[in-house]
Design a protein around this motif. Sequence first.
Motif, PDB file in Angstrom:
ATOM      1  N   SER A 169       0.285 -12.831   1.345  1.00 52.74           N
ATOM      2  CA  SER A 169       1.210 -11.771   1.765  1.00 52.74           C
ATOM      3  C   SER A 169       0.695 -10.448   1.222  1.00 52.74           C
ATOM      4  CB  SER A 169       2.640 -12.048   1.248  1.00 52.74           C
ATOM      5  OG  SER A 169       2.656 -12.204  -0.150  1.00 52.74           O
ATOM      6  N   PHE A 170       0.993  -9.367   1.922  1.00 50.58           N
ATOM      7  CA  PHE A 170       0.512  -8.042   1.530  1.00 50.58           C
ATOM      8  C   PHE A 170       1.417  -6.999   2.168  1.00 50.58           C
ATOM      9  CE2 PHE A 170      -1.777  -9.745   5.126  1.00 50.58           C
ATOM     10  CZ  PHE A 170      -1.676  -8.764   6.098  1.00 50.58           C
ATOM     11  N   GLY A 171       1.481  -5.836   1.529  1.00 52.15           N
ATOM     12  CA  GLY A 171       2.325  -4.774   2.065  1.00 52.15           C
ATOM     13  C   GLY A 171       2.578  -3.687   1.069  1.00 52.15           C
ATOM     14  N   PHE A 172       3.743  -3.043   1.180  1.00 49.30           N
ATOM     15  CA  PHE A 172       4.110  -1.882   0.383  1.00 49.30           C
ATOM     16  C   PHE A 172       5.215  -2.232  -0.597  1.00 49.30           C
ATOM     17  CE2 PHE A 172       2.591  -0.375   4.459  1.00 49.30           C
ATOM     18  CZ  PHE A 172       1.682   0.620   4.094  1.00 49.30           C
ATOM     19  N   ILE A 173       5.221  -1.538  -1.719  1.00 49.03           N
ATOM     20  CA  ILE A 173       6.310  -1.625  -2.681  1.00 49.03           C
ATOM     21  C   ILE A 173       7.101  -0.332  -2.620  1.00 49.03           C
ATOM     22  CG2 ILE A 173       6.945  -1.938  -5.116  1.00 49.03           C
ATOM     23  CD1 ILE A 173       4.296  -3.349  -5.552  1.00 49.03           C
ATOM     24  N   LEU A 174       8.389  -0.419  -2.351  1.00 49.82           N
ATOM     25  CA  LEU A 174       9.253   0.753  -2.222  1.00 49.82           C
ATOM     26  C   LEU A 174      10.206   0.816  -3.405  1.00 49.82           C
ATOM     27  CD1 LEU A 174      10.158   0.480   1.557  1.00 49.82           C
ATOM     28  CD2 LEU A 174       8.292   1.763   0.509  1.00 49.82           C
TER      29      LEU A 174
END
Length: 367
Positions: free
Chosen positions: A362-367
Amino acid sequence: MRQLGLIIFALCAISLASLANDPVKEDTVVIEFGERSKMVIYAETEQDLKDLSAYDINAMIGEINANLDSASAGSDEVSIEDKKGTRYLKENTNSDDNTGSLSYYGDDRYSDEDRDRYLRRNKRYDYGSRHDDYDDDDYVIVTRDRSRSRGTYGTFELEIGMNNWLENGSFPDNGNAAYAVKPWGSWYLGVGGVYHTAIAGPLKLKWGGNMTWYNWKMEDTSVRITKTDAATTFVPDPTIDGKKSKLAATYINAMVVPMLEFNSRRRTSSRNHGFNWTKYRQKGFRIGAGVYAGYRIDSWTKIKYSVNGDNKKDKEKGNYYLNNFRYGIRGQVGFRGMDLFFNYDLNDVFATDRGPELQAISFGFIL
C-alpha cells in the motif's frame, strides 16, 4: 535552559506591583547565568524595580520547577495561582521602603527597540490580548514551548492511498492472472494516532496505532471470489456482465518508525493539548523506515453485476483463508506539510496453500 529564562521573565513581568504616577524612562534588567541562560526584567518605572526586591525570586523558581515536573506528562502550561503575589513576599519585608541590588546593564545593550521587538515576538506573555479576564496581579502563567522540548507529543493521522499485491516480486497482471488488481479503485484508508518522541538530534521515534481498510478490486469485474473447502479461488463467471468485484479486509495495527527530521521551523502556537493536527514540529525534510504489525478483524467479498439487464449485488463476509496476522516494513518521506508512505507485507495475504502466494503493498499520502 532558554525556556527557564522565558519563564522567569514572565513571572517577573507579572509580579511588578504597580505603576508610579510619574513615569520615567523604562528600564531593562538582564541577569545572565549558566552558559546560555538569562533572566530579563522589563520595568515601566524605577519604583517597580525597587518593589521587586521585596519578592523572593528563589521561591518563584522553586515553584516553577515543581509545577514543570508535575506537568512533564505532556501538558502545555502550568498555572500558579497567587493573588497579588503575597506568596512570594519576603518575611518582615515592606516593599515600600526596601530596595534591592540587581546587576544592571540596559540601554547600551538592550535598547527600547530591542525590548519592543522581544515583546512582540513573545505575544503569549501579553495576557491582556489572550485572556480578557486576567489582571496583572491575578495569576502567574508559565507557558512551555513544547516545540523545543525533548518530550513526546501526539498527532492524529489520516492515510489515503491505493493497495495492490505482488506475486514473486511482480504484479499478477503481468501474467494475466484472475486475481490481478485494478490499481485505480483499489483504495487504502488508515485512521489512527501516533506519538513523536525525541531521541537525539534529528532522530525521532514515531510510534502508535491505527485501523486500516484494504480493498483489492479485481481487474476482471466478472471474477467471483469463492471460499471452498480447500482454498480461496478467483474464477471469472462468463454468464454475468460484471461491474465490480473485490476482496476487502480490515486490520488494527501498531507501528514503530525511527525518523530523521531536519530544518526545524518552530510552530507558531504552543497551546495545543494532547493530539493535534500539526503532524511535525520540524518543517523541513524528513525520512524514516520502520516496522508494523496488524490483526485482521473483518473481511468480505462483493461483486456487482447484471443478468439480462437486472442489476444484482452479492456481498458475503468470511475469513477467505486470509492470514489473521500481518507484519511488514514501512517507509516514509516528507517535506513541510506533505508526507508519502509505503507499506510492504512480509508475510502472505492468504494462509499457506489456501490461496495465491501474494504479499500486500500500500502507498499514498499522510494527511
